[in-house]
Write a protein that holds these residues in place. Sequence first.
Motif, PDB file in Angstrom:
ATOM      1  N   GLN A 147       0.778  -1.275   0.040  1.00 14.46           N
ATOM      2  CA  GLN A 147       0.133   0.005   0.058  1.00 14.46           C
ATOM      3  C   GLN A 147       0.846   1.202   0.101  1.00 14.46           C
ATOM      4  OE1 GLN A 147      -2.842  -0.049  -0.926  1.00 14.46           O
ATOM      5  NE2 GLN A 147      -4.460  -0.589   0.666  1.00 14.46           N
ATOM      6  N   PRO A 148       1.783   1.352   0.678  1.00 10.73           N
ATOM      7  CA  PRO A 148       2.516   2.670   0.777  1.00 10.73           C
ATOM      8  C   PRO A 148       3.550   3.013  -0.516  1.00 10.73           C
ATOM      9  CG  PRO A 148       2.863   1.421   2.737  1.00 10.73           C
ATOM     10  CD  PRO A 148       2.444   0.379   1.704  1.00 10.73           C
ATOM     11  N   SER A 149       3.518   1.976  -1.519  1.00  8.65           N
ATOM     12  CA  SER A 149       4.065   2.253  -2.689  1.00  8.65           C
ATOM     13  C   SER A 149       3.275   2.677  -3.764  1.00  8.65           C
ATOM     14  CB  SER A 149       4.947   0.816  -3.086  1.00  8.65           C
ATOM     15  OG  SER A 149       5.950   0.433  -2.216  1.00  8.65           O
ATOM     16  N   HIS A 150       3.237   4.304  -3.671  1.00  2.46           N
ATOM     17  CA  HIS A 150       2.328   4.788  -4.488  1.00  2.46           C
ATOM     18  C   HIS A 150       2.737   4.763  -5.965  1.00  2.46           C
ATOM     19  CE1 HIS A 150       0.086   6.070  -1.087  1.00  2.46           C
ATOM     20  NE2 HIS A 150       1.101   6.645  -0.708  1.00  2.46           N
ATOM     21  N   LEU A 151       3.885   4.257  -6.253  1.00  2.00           N
ATOM     22  CA  LEU A 151       4.294   4.107  -7.690  1.00  2.00           C
ATOM     23  C   LEU A 151       3.448   3.074  -8.438  1.00  2.00           C
ATOM     24  CD1 LEU A 151       8.056   4.048  -7.376  1.00  2.00           C
ATOM     25  CD2 LEU A 151       6.775   5.681  -8.999  1.00  2.00           C
ATOM     26  N   LEU A 152       2.905   2.080  -7.639  1.00  2.00           N
ATOM     27  CA  LEU A 152       2.309   1.045  -7.978  1.00  2.00           C
ATOM     28  C   LEU A 152       0.737   1.093  -7.956  1.00  2.00           C
ATOM     29  CD1 LEU A 152       4.674  -1.788  -6.715  1.00  2.00           C
ATOM     30  CD2 LEU A 152       4.617  -0.973  -9.046  1.00  2.00           C
ATOM     31  N   ASP A 153       0.128   2.316  -7.762  1.00  2.00           N
ATOM     32  CA  ASP A 153      -1.101   2.547  -7.460  1.00  2.00           C
ATOM     33  C   ASP A 153      -1.971   2.256  -8.514  1.00  2.00           C
ATOM     34  OD1 ASP A 153      -0.807   3.405  -4.982  1.00  2.00           O
ATOM     35  OD2 ASP A 153      -1.154   5.402  -5.219  1.00  2.00           O
ATOM     36  N   ALA A 154      -1.499   2.374  -9.852  1.00  2.00           N
ATOM     37  CA  ALA A 154      -2.649   1.944 -10.799  1.00  2.00           C
ATOM     38  C   ALA A 154      -2.478   0.653 -11.270  1.00  2.00           C
ATOM     39  CB  ALA A 154      -1.918   2.836 -12.265  1.00  2.00           C
ATOM     40  N   ARG A 155      -1.543  -0.334 -10.644  1.00  2.00           N
ATOM     41  CA  ARG A 155      -1.602  -1.546 -10.842  1.00  2.00           C
ATOM     42  C   ARG A 155      -2.100  -2.488  -9.645  1.00  2.00           C
ATOM     43  NH1 ARG A 155       4.243  -3.002 -13.848  1.00  2.00           N
ATOM     44  NH2 ARG A 155       4.491  -1.197 -15.049  1.00  2.00           N
ATOM     45  N   LYS A 156      -2.237  -1.611  -8.561  1.00  2.00           N
ATOM     46  CA  LYS A 156      -2.900  -2.635  -7.703  1.00  2.00           C
ATOM     47  C   LYS A 156      -4.361  -3.194  -7.867  1.00  2.00           C
ATOM     48  CE  LYS A 156      -0.395   0.223  -4.350  1.00  2.00           C
ATOM     49  NZ  LYS A 156      -0.374   1.331  -3.301  1.00  2.00           N
ATOM     50  N   THR A 157      -4.299  -4.456  -7.464  1.00  2.00           N
ATOM     51  CA  THR A 157      -5.829  -4.966  -7.795  1.00  2.00           C
ATOM     52  C   THR A 157      -6.957  -4.497  -7.038  1.00  2.00           C
ATOM     53  OG1 THR A 157      -4.506  -7.140  -8.128  1.00  2.00           O
ATOM     54  CG2 THR A 157      -6.875  -7.404  -7.741  1.00  2.00           C
ATOM     55  N   GLN A 158      -7.981  -4.341  -7.614  1.00  2.00           N
ATOM     56  CA  GLN A 158      -9.005  -3.940  -7.122  1.00  2.00           C
ATOM     57  C   GLN A 158     -10.004  -5.091  -6.735  1.00  2.00           C
ATOM     58  OE1 GLN A 158      -9.426  -0.472  -6.426  1.00  2.00           O
ATOM     59  NE2 GLN A 158      -7.361  -0.503  -7.239  1.00  2.00           N
ATOM     60  N   PRO A 159     -10.890  -4.915  -5.987  1.00  2.72           N
ATOM     61  CA  PRO A 159     -11.893  -6.062  -5.433  1.00  2.72           C
ATOM     62  C   PRO A 159     -12.830  -6.283  -6.541  1.00  2.72           C
ATOM     63  CG  PRO A 159     -12.274  -4.094  -4.081  1.00  2.72           C
ATOM     64  CD  PRO A 159     -11.311  -3.653  -5.019  1.00  2.72           C
ATOM     65  N   VAL A 160     -12.683  -6.637  -7.729  1.00  2.00           N
ATOM     66  CA  VAL A 160     -13.556  -7.041  -8.678  1.00  2.00           C
ATOM     67  C   VAL A 160     -13.971  -8.465  -8.424  1.00  2.00           C
ATOM     68  CG1 VAL A 160     -12.924  -4.992 -10.194  1.00  2.00           C
ATOM     69  CG2 VAL A 160     -11.815  -7.316 -10.254  1.00  2.00           C
ATOM     70  N   LEU A 161     -15.170  -8.782  -8.869  1.00  2.00           N
ATOM     71  CA  LEU A 161     -15.620 -10.382  -8.704  1.00  2.00           C
ATOM     72  C   LEU A 161     -15.552 -10.677 -10.177  1.00  2.00           C
ATOM     73  CD1 LEU A 161     -16.886 -11.901  -6.773  1.00  2.00           C
ATOM     74  CD2 LEU A 161     -19.080 -11.441  -7.639  1.00  2.00           C
ATOM     75  N   GLY A 162     -14.597 -11.766 -10.544  1.00  2.00           N
ATOM     76  CA  GLY A 162     -14.382 -12.104 -11.749  1.00  2.00           C
ATOM     77  C   GLY A 162     -15.565 -13.218 -12.008  1.00  2.00           C
ATOM     78  N   ILE A 163     -16.162 -13.266 -13.067  1.00  2.00           N
ATOM     79  CA  ILE A 163     -17.209 -14.220 -13.686  1.00  2.00           C
ATOM     80  C   ILE A 163     -17.012 -14.212 -15.316  1.00  2.00           C
ATOM     81  CG2 ILE A 163     -18.835 -12.415 -13.991  1.00  2.00           C
ATOM     82  CD1 ILE A 163     -21.066 -14.314 -13.002  1.00  2.00           C
ATOM     83  N   HIS A 164     -17.315 -15.479 -15.727  1.00  2.00           N
ATOM     84  CA  HIS A 164     -17.359 -15.799 -17.168  1.00  2.00           C
ATOM     85  C   HIS A 164     -18.454 -15.038 -17.684  1.00  2.00           C
ATOM     86  CE1 HIS A 164     -17.501 -18.077 -21.100  1.00  2.00           C
ATOM     87  NE2 HIS A 164     -16.267 -18.538 -20.618  1.00  2.00           N
ATOM     88  N   PRO A 165     -18.159 -14.572 -18.985  1.00  2.00           N
ATOM     89  CA  PRO A 165     -19.176 -13.628 -19.743  1.00  2.00           C
ATOM     90  C   PRO A 165     -20.582 -14.633 -19.941  1.00  2.00           C
ATOM     91  CG  PRO A 165     -17.201 -13.526 -20.661  1.00  2.00           C
ATOM     92  CD  PRO A 165     -16.778 -14.386 -19.642  1.00  2.00           C
ATOM     93  N   ARG A 166     -20.504 -15.921 -20.077  1.00  2.00           N
ATOM     94  CA  ARG A 166     -21.794 -16.447 -20.195  1.00  2.00           C
ATOM     95  C   ARG A 166     -22.386 -16.794 -18.878  1.00  2.00           C
ATOM     96  NH1 ARG A 166     -20.498 -22.047 -23.238  1.00  2.00           N
ATOM     97  NH2 ARG A 166     -22.789 -22.217 -22.781  1.00  2.00           N
ATOM     98  N   ALA A 167     -21.784 -16.830 -17.945  1.00  2.00           N
ATOM     99  CA  ALA A 167     -22.501 -16.957 -16.685  1.00  2.00           C
ATOM    100  C   ALA A 167     -23.065 -15.503 -16.244  1.00  2.00           C
ATOM    101  CB  ALA A 167     -21.497 -17.263 -15.558  1.00  2.00           C
ATOM    102  N   ALA A 168     -22.345 -14.464 -16.621  1.00  2.00           N
ATOM    103  CA  ALA A 168     -22.839 -13.105 -16.331  1.00  2.00           C
ATOM    104  C   ALA A 168     -24.036 -12.889 -17.168  1.00  2.00           C
ATOM    105  CB  ALA A 168     -21.779 -12.133 -16.496  1.00  2.00           C
TER     106      ALA A 168
END
Length: 834
Positions: A744-765
Amino acid sequence: MVNLTIDGKLVTVKEGTLVVDAARQIGVDIPVFCYHPKMEPVGMCRMCLVDIGRPMIDRTTGQPVREVDGSPRIQFMPKLETACTTPVSEGMVVVTESAKIKASRKEVLEFILTSHPLDCPICDKGGECPLQNLTMAYGPGKSRFLFDDKMHNQKHVPLGDLILLDRERCIQCGRCVRFQDTVVDDPVISFYMRGRALEIVTHSEPGFDSIFSGNTTDICPVGALTTIDFHFKARPWELKSVASICTHCPVGCNLALNVRREAAVGGKVVVKRVMPRQNESVNEIWICDKGRFAHHYEASPARLNQPLLRKQGKHIPVSWDEALDFAAEKIKHAGNRLLTLAGGRLSNEDFYNLHRLTTARHGKPTLATYMAGGDLTGKLGLTPGSNLADLGKGSAILVAACDLHEEAPIWWLRVKQAAQRGATLVVANPRSTRLDLYASHRLMYAYGSESEAILSLLPVASGSAAAKSLAEAENLVIFFGSEGLGLEGSARLARACAELLIQTGHTGKPNNGLVGVWHSPNLQGAWDIGFRPNPSLVEDIRSLAGEGAAYIVAADPAGDDPELADALKQAGTVIVQDLFYTETARMADLVLPAAAFTERDGTYTSGERRVQRFYPAVTPLTGPLPDFAIAAKIAARLGVNLEAQFAPLIMLKSIANDIPDYAGISYPRLAEVKPQYPILGRMDVYYGGTSYDNQHGLGITLPNAAMRRETLDLPPMIPTSQQHLGDVFLAPITRLYDQGITLQPSHLLDARKTQPVLGIHPRAAAALALSEGERVAIEQTGRRFEAAIHLDNTIPYETGRVIYLTLPRSCRLPANQPGWVTLNKITNQLPVEG
């Protein structure tokens, strides 16, 4: 083996060795720009031209022509040859220094400098620049070309968010492009245009989208590529190098921390950049971008720097004596109702003192992890003498339930290279990963069926091509992880992998064994020393009501899981020892500030069970203490004598005596080195780049029960528990750039940090009428949290009732345990059954 002569010195090297590499083995440095020992030669820059002679052969007899004295007659070629593309041959004679050769080098340098800005006084590479060094050695005193005729290109061009390109300085050697293309298979940068207009461009979105991008700045032979955090920040000759170990994953990459005393922080020594340190058995000369750029937490202004004691509902700064007295008193009254919960970033010395303190009070030394199997890696881990670089044709690798590219990037790189050398690679995972591209066999299974999938590879269970290739391989290494698994599932998986190794006879010998892909750098060391995960952690913490005590070190259970947070509210006393004021620290009765790895020494045990040493690098903060020292000072107040000052003594007198596998290990032994190939050196940065040769220790791989021919009593195979047959299964996965406390304190990597997104297959969605970015609420065993939908066609999708979802771990959502969930759409902030 081939015998040849270089500058009058006899040398014997393996057939196929290039002249430039053969010369280095006898201390002769042939200058290069485009050549790099870790990449195939291209012969572009011509800086390595040498004079080569070969024995004359009589065409009628096929025998060498002899001189009067009986020696072979040597015939030199009319033109100089490139040492980087010419393999050695028997009887070859090489001359690397002559008037003719010096003249050619002068011409090459003069040509390169016609398009170079000559801005050495302000260049970040000044002081470790091959072009600068070789110009001083061979270059012309002045140029025949006018400075004003030089091409002037754009400077400080961001290739991405981490790497800057100075187009004027680029000498078009192609090292960076070839590294990204052939070494790490991320061809996201390339040459554009031709002739003098040639330049490096990125064609990925986002720019330079690779987790290995920082390595290109190491191998760039000029100042064309620099990292954005080091650009104009210091000069190389101002920096001191300190040996260390990466703290972000189980690989144990060897690092060199470049430090300098800074006036801006009151004269303290600080880390200016992180560089790779050569260890050909671990990380070779590479590191991933997380290891390079995510070190800033150790110098974060948010670090704890004094003990905090809760008084009248508030945390009040107190002295160490008062804090330690309070901790000892509460632990004393807790008796056997002490639970010590420790995280995997602690050193072996920290774990040992914490374990001794806890067991002396008959408490529970508990490991903060969602992954089991460390007991089996202790029995069947890689044997001393193992090196992934030795795996090729005839060997096999099984990677199960993990995404090495995200979880242990250097292992991904080395496994990929082993497959490219001919090793049979079997990848077993529910969803596709980048390693699939190099797999000989892919084994896809449903989440929850991991152990059954591995057992199907047993020779007695299957006649499949994958099973046959594993059984017949000379060597077999198995990497097992925790994709979609909790403690119970990962224990079953590890047990199945162990069974496969035993049944196929791949135990107790080098280049065979079991490797855990842990989520922290030293979870293997914790297992070795006696810490164990606790499947009933919530209930055990709740049982500490009254005078029980929870001693939590380098872990944030309240921040990871709301259920654990609720349980901690019921514990009698909560003592937290950490770097930061975490969610768990906010709930604590006592908070103790710990030192960072850069401020102290210690050891880690990698996933390959290699014990490695790290050294103090910076000025310690005033206040925090090493974790082992804090535990020892509490123990002293309880009548338990532990080493409180010197980490080396804990290893020498305690760990080495009490833990059989660590017998004989000491800090001096861990500091031992031996020759490595390629031969790197800091004086000739043109050959291997600016990565550091290793002068501070290669580490020691621990023995295991299999190599000692001990009886391998494996735990019984735990049957798969009956699960609720719901419609939606939530599987936790691991991402490299997570939301963990050390990133978290490495702000250089802010754009790369994983967001809490829920992955789902397009057909399931589509079946659930969900679209990209739409927010949903997830309910699991009474807990509710929200996340955005991300469509991902690598996630398995089964027609019928079962739908799989993935959620990254360490995203400050309760995603560490898999299970069946209820999924609700969020419409106008109200949950609607979807």
